[in-house]
Scaffold this motif. Structure first.
Motif, mmCIF file in Angstrom:
data_model
loop_
_atom_site.group_PDB
_atom_site.id
_atom_site.type_symbol
_atom_site.label_atom_id
_atom_site.label_comp_id
_atom_site.label_asym_id
_atom_site.label_seq_id
_atom_site.Cartn_x
_atom_site.Cartn_y
_atom_site.Cartn_z
ATOM 1 N N VAL A 166 -1.823 13.419 -9.980
ATOM 2 C CA VAL A 166 -2.084 12.136 -9.321
ATOM 3 C C VAL A 166 -3.406 11.606 -9.852
ATOM 4 C CG1 VAL A 166 -2.503 10.917 -7.163
ATOM 5 C CG2 VAL A 166 -0.827 12.774 -7.226
ATOM 6 N N ASP A 167 -3.357 10.445 -10.485
ATOM 7 C CA ASP A 167 -4.560 9.822 -11.050
ATOM 8 C C ASP A 167 -5.340 10.787 -11.933
ATOM 9 O OD1 ASP A 167 -3.962 7.447 -9.735
ATOM 10 O OD2 ASP A 167 -5.116 7.987 -7.954
ATOM 11 N N ARG A 198 2.812 12.355 1.326
ATOM 12 C CA ARG A 198 3.818 11.906 0.363
ATOM 13 C C ARG A 198 5.198 12.249 0.910
ATOM 14 N NH1 ARG A 198 1.067 9.406 -4.155
ATOM 15 N NH2 ARG A 198 -1.023 10.307 -4.120
ATOM 16 N N ASN A 216 -1.612 10.045 5.159
ATOM 17 C CA ASN A 216 -1.874 10.598 3.825
ATOM 18 C C ASN A 216 -0.825 11.627 3.408
ATOM 19 O OD1 ASN A 216 -4.320 9.115 3.325
ATOM 20 N ND2 ASN A 216 -5.329 10.484 4.788
ATOM 21 N N PRO A 255 -1.147 4.075 -11.002
ATOM 22 C CA PRO A 255 -2.205 4.558 -10.113
ATOM 23 C C PRO A 255 -1.635 4.972 -8.755
ATOM 24 C CG PRO A 255 -2.915 2.576 -11.238
ATOM 25 C CD PRO A 255 -1.471 2.747 -11.567
ATOM 26 N N GLY A 256 -2.039 6.155 -8.311
ATOM 27 C CA GLY A 256 -1.622 6.654 -7.014
ATOM 28 C C GLY A 256 -0.269 7.325 -6.978
ATOM 29 N N PRO A 307 3.660 4.261 -3.765
ATOM 30 C CA PRO A 307 3.204 5.593 -4.180
ATOM 31 C C PRO A 307 3.347 6.640 -3.091
ATOM 32 C CG PRO A 307 1.330 4.169 -3.746
ATOM 33 C CD PRO A 307 2.548 3.302 -3.665
ATOM 34 N N THR A 308 3.622 6.222 -1.855
ATOM 35 C CA THR A 308 3.878 7.193 -0.788
ATOM 36 C C THR A 308 5.084 8.047 -1.122
ATOM 37 O OG1 THR A 308 2.981 5.668 0.852
ATOM 38 C CG2 THR A 308 4.365 7.446 1.677
#
Length: 596
Positions: free
Chosen positions: A46-47, A138, A136, A34-35, A215-216
């Motif tokens: 993503v998801d 990545r 927010n 997840p994520g 997940p970043t």
């Protein structure tokens, strides 16, 4: 258990199975966490939802100004709609190292010597990841550098006792042939694996999260712009196989890309595909700077679109996403097009070609930095507005399918070619008739090299008594229509051919594969080597093909084509020239065709 309960249990079982398989993008792969960013064919996911993005290389790691402004840099990038930032998680050697020490990389290195790590640099990276998550964003982390400005490959080799890879007399200060040892030397490979392990298994001192659980992080790039000498790509590919597999043992859930820069030629394109098609490689990556990379022949937005479509088609052919990991343009623009126009062309062409993401170079607080887009003065506001528009465009095309013409890989095997054609009955293309055959002997035609009726190569050139073409392509000469009625039993073609070698070709790559085609009939190929300067070599084909003999007997025109095919084992172009002075016999012709 009643019917209703049985039905509900069966439904739950089916739903669970559906979810399980939905989370597996390809057979044998782990379910996406997840994520986390994962891939499904040519899409990032993503998801369960498509993820396409505008991105930026961000100046946050090395100079004091960059580090002090890091929180603001990330915040301003997010304001412009950027979704992914590319960050360099490396820096090898101290002030006494072999690097060129640009941008403060020596003061804030990650590793000053094989056994000496700089925790301060790692802590700063922890903060970058923590603030990226807060905005927010990545993060794509790059793990070392081919170039010397941060230490990189030449510093690793210096630590292994190989001192001559760093050579200020060579382009960019690197002896490419010696630097290739980085890929095969056991010490450099071990030292690199140590850095990979140190980064990937680290626990963030700010968030407390292990990097492999964060997940970043979108994924890892093994090297920035990894190079390889022509014909020695297998050494780099073996390194990519080893290091991507090793990284996956430490962190199977984050994406990995090689960072091999890209390609210019059809031969390089084949290798780029082979490297990105490795099982432990998740997505493709290219870099491009039109005003610097003149061999890509991108001199307009239209040419840029063709360039990006070729790379998109390559990634589509192996069913993996593509990222433009770096692109940039100076403030002065290029070839009459402004910086804003070039940015617009990059983003729009990438978005409409199905590219997963495009990351410009470089978002920085420094208003003087070359190719820099800064937020500290008003100068770059028009470019930043273009970035915001691009972010909206990528968002609107999240579910878009790539253009149909990019799905036919056979149309995109050669990145770029030049071509010419002339009237076959014009004096420049007509052969000289050395013997008309009326004496009972063979009909003999001779061509000057520059008398080709048509040609197509990745580069083309000519001069008095010679023509040359680099890479994949052909030269074609036409024998015009003749009187029919004479039975032709064989066709002999002789030509003085040599390869056109790239400047960086090693001594073991000194020949090109040339195929003769007559009226489209494959008459065989041979490996044409660089000839001894004291001894000219004539290539000869004796053709007894029924199809060729029949057309020759009927007096039909004959197309004599010398071709370096796109799938040739050594596509090193072609040079057709006259013979050197003193050649025996002195009156030999560089191209001669005999009909017997």
């Amino acid at each position: 258990m009643g019917k209703k309960a049985l039905f509900l249990a069966a439904f739950a079982l089916l739903a669970g199975a559906a979810l399980f398989f939905a989370l597996r993008s390809r057979e044998g792969e782990r379910a996406a966490r997840p994520g986390f960013v994962s891939t499904n064919g040519t899409n990032f996911i993503v998801d369960g939802r498509p993820f396409r993005f505008t991105g930026a290389n961000v100046a946050v790691m090395y100079t004091e100004e960059e580090r002090a402004h890091m929180p603001e840099t990330l915040k301003e990038a997010a304001r412009d709609g950027v979704s992914v930032v590319r960050v360099w998680a490396f820096g090898e050697g101290d002030e006494n190292g072999v690097g060129q020490a640009e941008g403060g990389a020596r003061r804030h290195n990650f590793r000053s010597a094989p056994g000496h790590w700089n925790e301060e640099a790692f802590v700063h990276l922890d903060r970058v990841l923590a603030l990226a998550a807060r905005n927010n964003l990545r993060v794509q982390l790059c793990l070392t550098n081919w170039w010397r400005d941060t230490g990189g490959v030449t510093q690793y080799l210096d630590w292994a006792g190989i001192k001559d890879a760093a050579d200020d007399s060579q382009p960019y200060g690197i002896n490419a042939g010696r630097a290739m040892l980085f890929y095969t030397n056991e010490v450099t490979r071990r030292l690199y694996r140590e850095h990979v392990q140190r980064v990937v298994t680290r626990r963030n001192t700010v968030t407390g999260i292990l990097y492999r659980d964060d997940p970043t992080i979108m994924g890892y790039e093994l090297m920035n712009e990894a190079q390889a000498v022509t014909g020695r790509w297998a050494e780099r590919r073996a390194w990519v196989v080893e290091m991507s597999a090793y990284l996956k043992t430490l962190d199977p859930d984050h994406l990995v890309t090689p960072g091999t820069w890209g390609y210019r030629t059809a031969w390089e394109r084949r290798e780029w595909l082979a490297e990105h098609n490795i099982k432990t490689i998740d997505y493709c990556d290219v870099h491009h700077y039109p005003s610097d990379d003149l061999d890509s022949f991108v001199d307009s937005p239209a040419a840029l679109q063709a360039f990006l479509e070729n790379r998109a088609a390559a990634a589509l052919s192996i069913n993996k996403p593509l990222v433009i990991g770096e692109f940039g343009m100076g403030h002065e623009g290029y070839k009459g097009f402004s910086e804003v126009e070039w940015y617009r062309a990059f983003f729009e062409s990438a978005a409409r070609s199905g590219v997963g993401g495009a990351m410009f170079w470089i978002f920085t607080p420094d208003s003087e930095r070359n190719y820099g887009i800064t937020y500290t003065i008003a100068r770059d506001e028009s470019v930043r507005a273009e970035i915001r528009k691009a972010s909206a465009l990528f968002a609107s095309l999240q579910d878009a399918k790539p253009p149909a013409h990019l799905l036919d890989s056979s149309r995109h095997l050669v990145p770029h070619q030049f071509a010419f054609a002339r009237a076959i009955d014009g004096p420049a293309a007509l052969p000289e008739v050395l013997n008309d055959g009326k004496d009972g002997g063979p009909i003999i035609y001779s061509f000057r090299p520059e008398g080709a009726a048509s040609a197509r190569f990745e580069k083309l050139g000519d001069g008095p008594g010679y023509v040359w073409g680099s890479g994949v392509g052909y030269f074609e000469y036409i024998i015009p229509e003749r009187e029919q009625g004479r039975m032709i039993r064989s066709v002999t073609v002789r030509a003085h051919l040599q390869p056109v070698l790239p400047q960086d070709a090693p001594s073991n790559v000194n020949a090109t594969r040339v195929t003769l085609l007559i009226n489209g009939v494959d008459c065989g190929s041979r490996l044409v080597a660089v000839e001894d300067t004291q001894r000219a070599v004539t290539q000869e084909w004796v053709v007894d093909s029924l199809a060729v003999r029949t057309q020759a007997s009927q007096g039909l025109p004959l197309s004599i084509r010398f071709e370096v095919k796109v799938d040739a084992d050594q596509p090193l172009g072609l040079n057709i020239s006259g013979f050197p002075e003193g050649h025996d016999p002195p009156d030999a012709r560089p191209i001669e065709v005999q009909l017997r």
